[in-house]
Design a protein around this motif. Structure first.
Motif, short mmCIF file in Angstrom:
data_model
loop_
_atom_site.label_atom_id
_atom_site.label_comp_id
_atom_site.label_asym_id
_atom_site.label_seq_id
_atom_site.Cartn_x
_atom_site.Cartn_y
_atom_site.Cartn_z
N LEU A 156 68.56 -7.58 33.02
CA LEU A 156 68.88 -7.33 31.89
C LEU A 156 69.39 -8.64 31.20
N ALA A 157 68.65 -8.90 30.14
CA ALA A 157 69.50 -10.08 29.14
C ALA A 157 69.39 -9.52 27.77
N ALA A 158 70.02 -10.40 26.89
CA ALA A 158 69.92 -10.11 25.50
C ALA A 158 70.24 -11.52 24.66
N TYR A 159 69.39 -11.21 23.67
CA TYR A 159 69.27 -12.70 22.53
C TYR A 159 70.08 -12.01 21.29
N ARG A 160 70.53 -12.95 20.63
CA ARG A 160 71.27 -12.38 19.39
C ARG A 160 70.30 -13.21 18.06
N ALA A 161 70.18 -12.29 16.99
CA ALA A 161 69.46 -12.86 16.01
C ALA A 161 70.34 -12.77 14.47
N GLU A 162 70.26 -13.48 13.65
CA GLU A 162 70.85 -13.27 12.42
C GLU A 162 70.25 -13.83 11.39
N ASN A 163 69.95 -13.02 10.43
CA ASN A 163 69.28 -13.53 9.13
C ASN A 163 70.33 -14.16 8.09
N ARG A 164 70.23 -15.40 8.18
CA ARG A 164 71.06 -16.36 7.21
C ARG A 164 70.73 -16.54 5.83
N SER A 165 69.69 -15.56 5.48
CA SER A 165 69.28 -15.69 4.10
C SER A 165 69.58 -14.70 3.24
N ASP A 166 69.52 -14.68 1.71
CA ASP A 166 70.03 -13.40 1.01
C ASP A 166 68.64 -12.51 0.74
N LYS A 167 67.61 -12.77 1.50
CA LYS A 167 66.60 -11.81 1.41
C LYS A 167 66.18 -11.24 2.79
N PRO A 168 65.65 -9.89 2.80
CA PRO A 168 65.21 -9.33 4.09
C PRO A 168 63.80 -10.33 4.63
N THR A 169 63.86 -10.38 5.87
CA THR A 169 62.95 -11.47 6.49
C THR A 169 62.24 -10.67 7.71
N VAL A 170 61.11 -11.07 7.91
CA VAL A 170 60.45 -10.63 9.22
C VAL A 170 59.97 -11.67 10.22
N GLY A 171 60.51 -11.47 11.45
CA GLY A 171 60.17 -12.69 12.51
C GLY A 171 59.28 -12.03 13.55
N THR A 172 58.40 -12.84 14.07
CA THR A 172 57.74 -12.52 15.31
C THR A 172 57.88 -13.57 16.16
N ALA A 173 58.02 -13.00 17.59
CA ALA A 173 58.49 -14.08 18.66
C ALA A 173 57.11 -14.48 19.48
N THR A 174 57.06 -15.83 19.81
CA THR A 174 56.17 -16.11 20.96
C THR A 174 56.81 -16.48 22.24
N TYR A 175 56.43 -16.51 23.30
CA TYR A 175 57.14 -16.70 24.43
C TYR A 175 56.35 -17.20 25.71
N ASN A 176 56.99 -17.75 26.60
CA ASN A 176 56.43 -18.31 28.00
C ASN A 176 57.71 -18.60 28.91
N VAL A 177 57.05 -18.72 30.15
CA VAL A 177 58.08 -19.16 31.10
C VAL A 177 57.50 -20.69 31.69
N THR A 178 58.35 -21.23 32.16
CA THR A 178 58.35 -22.42 32.97
C THR A 178 59.04 -22.60 34.34
N PRO A 179 58.45 -23.08 35.25
CA PRO A 179 57.09 -23.47 35.31
C PRO A 179 55.81 -22.65 35.06
N ASP A 180 54.76 -23.25 34.44
CA ASP A 180 53.66 -22.19 34.17
C ASP A 180 53.15 -21.58 34.96
N LYS A 181 53.28 -21.74 36.33
CA LYS A 181 52.58 -21.11 37.47
C LYS A 181 53.11 -19.86 37.72
N ALA A 182 54.66 -19.68 37.19
CA ALA A 182 55.42 -18.53 37.35
C ALA A 182 55.04 -17.43 36.50
N GLY A 183 54.04 -17.65 35.47
CA GLY A 183 53.85 -16.67 34.52
C GLY A 183 53.24 -15.58 34.79
N LYS A 184 52.31 -15.35 35.99
CA LYS A 184 51.63 -14.32 36.29
C LYS A 184 52.50 -13.53 37.35
#
Length: 204
Positions: A94-122
């Motif tokens: 279990l792990a956690a990331y923390r995100a904060e919107n530093r603007s004065d408007k609602p915003t929508v984010g989408t995350a890309t992800y991967n692991v390294t080394p690449d061969k560990a992905g599967k």
């Protein structure tokens, strides 16, 4: 002779149209096919998705490190809450990331992800992850984003993975391309909820 030439020309034209149509279809199919290929093979460090934890745990341990980045078009701060965790293959982490919107408007984010080394992905499986859906943050809002994962114990049986003792899980948040549509849908849902809520009645 002219009839033969016309028939030949028609055949050539039909063949050319068929080739063009096939190329267009392949272009549309290439992205989902590439994504499917990455998901199945772990190509490029693409991780796997699991509905539940592993069925077994083996003694071999691996250290999972966490990395976070944000595209400069998204006004967010984004960081992992822990530097790394060590766990056995097959053990749910279990792990956690923390995100904060530093603007004065609602915003929508989408995350890309991967692991390294690449061969560990599967072998890297995510059970729960904020990256499965788009994330909406209100002005100044901060949220914790959990990740539940495990490293497939089958990795211990792969000779090509003998040298892997550390896996780095990386996320990069971007502004969602359909941000306006997501915010409009959220506003409509909020409006519907407000209308459905029973109104208070005054009593004498």
């Amino acid at each position: 002779m002219n009839d033969k030439l016309k028939r030949r020309n028609r055949m050539v034209m039909v063949s050319l149209f068929g080739i063009v149509a096939g190329m267009v279809g392949l272009a549309y199919a290439s992205v989902p096919l590439y994504n499917l290929f990455c998901q199945v093979t772990g190509f490029g460090g693409t991780t796997q998705r699991a509905e539940a934890g592993a069925e077994r745990v083996v003694d071999r341990k691996v250290t999972v490190r966490f990395n976070a980045d944000v595209n400069n078009k998204l006004p967010w701060a984004f960081r992992p809450e822990q530097k790394e965790v060590a766990l056995k293959l097959g053990e749910t982490g279990l792990a956690a990331y923390r995100a904060e919107n530093r603007s004065d408007k609602p915003t929508v984010g989408t995350a890309t992800y991967n692991v390294t080394p690449d061969k560990a992905g599967k072998y890297f499986n995510k059970i729960e992850c904020f990256c499965f859906t788009e994330q909406v943050l209100q002005p100044g809002q901060s949220v914790d984003m959990p990740v539940a994962f495990f490293v497939d114990p089958a990795m211990a049986e792969d000779p090509a993975m003998e040298d892997v003792t550390t896996i780095t899980l990386s996320y990069t948040f971007f502004r969602a391309l359909d941000a306006d549509a997501v915010l409009a849908q959220q506003a409509n849902q909020q409006g519907s909820s407000d209308k459905a809520a029973p109104s208070a009645t005054a009593t004498n």
